[in-house]
Design an enzyme around this catalytic site. Structure first.
Site, PDB file in Angstrom:
ATOM      1  N   GLU A  21       0.892  -1.428   0.083  1.00 56.63           N
ATOM      2  CA  GLU A  21       0.560   0.113   0.104  1.00 56.63           C
ATOM      3  C   GLU A  21       0.793   0.914   0.088  1.00 56.63           C
ATOM      4  O   GLU A  21       0.616   2.638  -0.734  1.00 56.63           O
ATOM      5  CB  GLU A  21      -0.939   0.282   1.268  1.00 56.63           C
ATOM      6  CG  GLU A  21      -1.842  -1.160   1.181  1.00 56.63           C
ATOM      7  CD  GLU A  21      -3.112  -1.015   2.504  1.00 56.63           C
ATOM      8  OE1 GLU A  21      -4.338  -0.668   2.501  1.00 56.63           O
ATOM      9  OE2 GLU A  21      -2.398  -1.374   3.551  1.00 56.63           O
ATOM     10  N   TYR A  56     -15.632  26.591  -1.045  1.00 54.13           N
ATOM     11  CA  TYR A  56     -15.805  25.650  -1.470  1.00 54.13           C
ATOM     12  C   TYR A  56     -14.628  25.217  -2.826  1.00 54.13           C
ATOM     13  O   TYR A  56     -13.705  23.473  -2.405  1.00 54.13           O
ATOM     14  CB  TYR A  56     -17.210  24.323  -1.098  1.00 54.13           C
ATOM     15  CG  TYR A  56     -17.786  25.291  -2.525  1.00 54.13           C
ATOM     16  CD1 TYR A  56     -16.740  24.871  -3.833  1.00 54.13           C
ATOM     17  CD2 TYR A  56     -19.057  25.626  -2.200  1.00 54.13           C
ATOM     18  CE1 TYR A  56     -18.533  25.100  -4.594  1.00 54.13           C
ATOM     19  CE2 TYR A  56     -18.683  26.594  -3.360  1.00 54.13           C
ATOM     20  CZ  TYR A  56     -19.390  26.217  -4.722  1.00 54.13           C
ATOM     21  OH  TYR A  56     -20.113  26.209  -5.689  1.00 54.13           O
ATOM     22  N   GLU A 106      -7.796   7.152  10.198  1.00 54.51           N
ATOM     23  CA  GLU A 106      -7.445   7.892  11.177  1.00 54.51           C
ATOM     24  C   GLU A 106      -7.033   8.924  11.424  1.00 54.51           C
ATOM     25  O   GLU A 106      -7.306   9.923  12.102  1.00 54.51           O
ATOM     26  CB  GLU A 106      -7.994   7.098  12.943  1.00 54.51           C
ATOM     27  CG  GLU A 106      -8.789   6.046  12.915  1.00 54.51           C
ATOM     28  CD  GLU A 106      -8.680   5.125  12.034  1.00 54.51           C
ATOM     29  OE1 GLU A 106      -9.565   3.583  12.730  1.00 54.51           O
ATOM     30  OE2 GLU A 106      -7.660   4.567  11.204  1.00 54.51           O
ATOM     31  N   LYS A 162     -12.457   4.443   1.948  1.00 53.66           N
ATOM     32  CA  LYS A 162     -11.419   3.601   1.171  1.00 53.66           C
ATOM     33  C   LYS A 162     -12.964   3.142   0.371  1.00 53.66           C
ATOM     34  O   LYS A 162     -12.555   1.360   0.433  1.00 53.66           O
ATOM     35  CB  LYS A 162      -9.717   2.757   2.071  1.00 53.66           C
ATOM     36  CG  LYS A 162      -9.094   3.890   2.104  1.00 53.66           C
ATOM     37  CD  LYS A 162      -7.840   2.971   2.871  1.00 53.66           C
ATOM     38  CE  LYS A 162      -7.260   2.140   2.243  1.00 53.66           C
ATOM     39  NZ  LYS A 162      -6.172   1.499   2.852  1.00 53.66           N
TER      40      LYS A 162
END
Length: 136
Positions: free
Chosen positions: A26, A58, A78, A103
């Site tokens: 990863e 935005y 997290e 994900k």
């Protein structure tokens, strides 16, 4: 959509390619992240003036979040969510943020996995005005 007693500027489904994950494979690739952001802020001035300089930008939020995701290279969602929330609260004129980071390709049997967090601005914290208009 949002259950809140204040105004909300939101981004739904921001897609960012970033390095995220704990496994070695990863760390060697990018993966798609899907990000939803709700920034609670007072939009009354922009609602009256119809002037982009009175609004929370935005586009700038999306650009910043994309850049931060790519730069942080977090192992955990997290950690990434916490970092993004802290940076948004520091940079933009909002008092509460709800943020989800998912994900979509992590678990084959699931549409997506992820985290959702809510963070609040510190009481009395001075907020920069850089969030307004094209100058953000």
């Amino acid at each position: 959509m949002f259950h809140t007693e204040s105004d909300v500027v939101f981004v739904k489904g921001l897609t960012v390619e970033a390095v995220i994950g704990v496994y070695a494979w990863e760390r060697a690739i990018t993966q798609p992240l899907l990000i939803d952001i709700a920034l609670e802020t007072d939009i009354s001035k922009a609602a009256v003036s119809d002037d982009v300089h009175d609004a929370l930008n935005y586009k700038a939020v999306c650009d910043d979040v994309s850049e931060w995701c790519q730069a942080i290279k977090a192992q955990l969602l997290e950690h990434l969510a916490g970092q993004i929330a802290d940076k948004l609260l520091a940079k933009y004129n909002c008092h509460k943020i709800t943020l989800s980071v998912a994900k979509p390709t992590a678990i084959q049997q699931a549409d997506a996995v992820g985290v959702q967090i809510t963070r609040y601005a510190k009481a009395g914290a001075d907020k920069p005005i850089a969030s307004k208009g094209d100058d953000a």
